[in-house]
Design a protein around this motif. Structure first.
Motif, mmCIF file in Angstrom:
data_model
loop_
_atom_site.group_PDB
_atom_site.id
_atom_site.type_symbol
_atom_site.label_atom_id
_atom_site.label_comp_id
_atom_site.label_asym_id
_atom_site.label_seq_id
_atom_site.Cartn_x
_atom_site.Cartn_y
_atom_site.Cartn_z
ATOM 1 N N SER A 129 0.208 -1.028 -0.065
ATOM 2 C CA SER A 129 0.053 -0.120 0.130
ATOM 3 C C SER A 129 1.288 0.953 -0.391
ATOM 4 C CB SER A 129 -0.829 -0.084 1.125
ATOM 5 O OG SER A 129 -0.536 -0.455 2.393
ATOM 6 N N ASN A 134 4.045 2.016 -7.359
ATOM 7 C CA ASN A 134 3.133 1.335 -8.168
ATOM 8 C C ASN A 134 2.837 2.511 -9.548
ATOM 9 O OD1 ASN A 134 3.571 -1.183 -7.495
ATOM 10 N ND2 ASN A 134 2.372 -0.952 -5.873
ATOM 11 N N HIS A 140 -4.222 2.589 -11.814
ATOM 12 C CA HIS A 140 -4.633 3.336 -9.560
ATOM 13 C C HIS A 140 -6.550 3.547 -9.938
ATOM 14 C CE1 HIS A 140 -1.394 2.912 -8.238
ATOM 15 N NE2 HIS A 140 -0.575 2.903 -9.513
ATOM 16 N N SER A 141 -7.241 3.965 -8.206
ATOM 17 C CA SER A 141 -8.332 4.505 -8.432
ATOM 18 C C SER A 141 -7.938 6.318 -8.327
ATOM 19 C CB SER A 141 -9.261 4.171 -7.320
ATOM 20 O OG SER A 141 -8.309 4.240 -6.357
ATOM 21 N N SER A 143 -8.564 8.001 -5.808
ATOM 22 C CA SER A 143 -8.101 8.465 -4.713
ATOM 23 C C SER A 143 -6.539 7.904 -4.054
ATOM 24 C CB SER A 143 -8.710 7.630 -3.128
ATOM 25 O OG SER A 143 -8.985 6.495 -3.813
ATOM 26 N N ARG A 144 -6.152 6.381 -5.084
ATOM 27 C CA ARG A 144 -4.492 5.998 -4.698
ATOM 28 C C ARG A 144 -3.797 6.632 -5.510
ATOM 29 N NH1 ARG A 144 -1.634 3.815 -2.040
ATOM 30 N NH2 ARG A 144 0.281 2.185 -3.634
ATOM 31 N N PHE A 147 -2.669 10.126 -3.924
ATOM 32 C CA PHE A 147 -1.861 9.118 -2.774
ATOM 33 C C PHE A 147 -0.556 9.428 -3.137
ATOM 34 C CE2 PHE A 147 0.424 6.107 -0.937
ATOM 35 C CZ PHE A 147 0.062 6.116 0.481
ATOM 36 N N ILE A 148 -0.571 9.045 -4.598
ATOM 37 C CA ILE A 148 0.712 8.633 -4.749
ATOM 38 C C ILE A 148 1.401 9.754 -5.193
ATOM 39 C CG2 ILE A 148 2.077 7.306 -6.683
ATOM 40 C CD1 ILE A 148 0.314 5.241 -5.949
#
Length: 160
Positions: A129, A134, A140-141, A143-144, A147-148
């Protein structure tokens, strides 16, 4: 100055040829200075083997960057952590005994183990996570994705 690297693999990305995608990020301090994403020329069966190929590629880039920075008189005094989300790959790198399961990646093991032994790199574990590389190897979604992007200190500009 301190280098830090993240690497990962997605070997299920292309169902037609099963070649895996390797990606890595290398930071100097908090700045992302080098990154790469590449579809490999070989087909890899197990996840650990694919991760180990990625680990070796990232090790080579770190060695090259250390050499380049030394030529620019930038001293890197600490080993470069290469964050890995695969415990098996980390254990293979630390284990000097080769088994039947690892003989096909033995050359890669020697290179990575040499730099691990001489403290060019370290191999800390990172949870999947928190594996920010990645960004290059998986979809990715929203939100992901944000985040990244935040972890990479990037700015997302909306185009209207």
């Amino acid at each position: 100055m301190k280098l830090c690297a993240y690497f990962n693999v997605d070997h299920d990305n292309d169902l037609t040829d099963r070649k895996f995608v390797t990606g890595f990020f290398i930071f100097l301090g908090y700045s992302l200075i080098f990154w790469k994403s590449k579809k490999q020329s070989i087909v890899s069966q197990p996840s650990t083997e694919a991760k180990y190929h990625a680990m070796t590629s990232t090790t080579k880039e770190i060695v090259w960057l250390c050499w380049l920075l030394a030529n620019m008189r930038v001293s890197i005094s600490h080993p470069t952590p290469m964050y890995c989300d695969n415990q098996s790959s980390i254990q293979i790198a630390h284990n000097s005994v080769f088994h039947e399961r690892t003989k096909h990646i033995e050359i890669n093991c020697h290179l990575t183990r040499y730099h691990l032994k001489h403290l060019t790199i370290t191999l800390p574990f990172v949870f999947l996570s928190l594996q920010i590389v990645n960004f290059f190897t998986k979809s990715h979604s929203i939100s992901r994705f944000y985040f990244i992007v935040d972890k990479l200190s990037m700015l997302v500009v909306a185009i209207t």
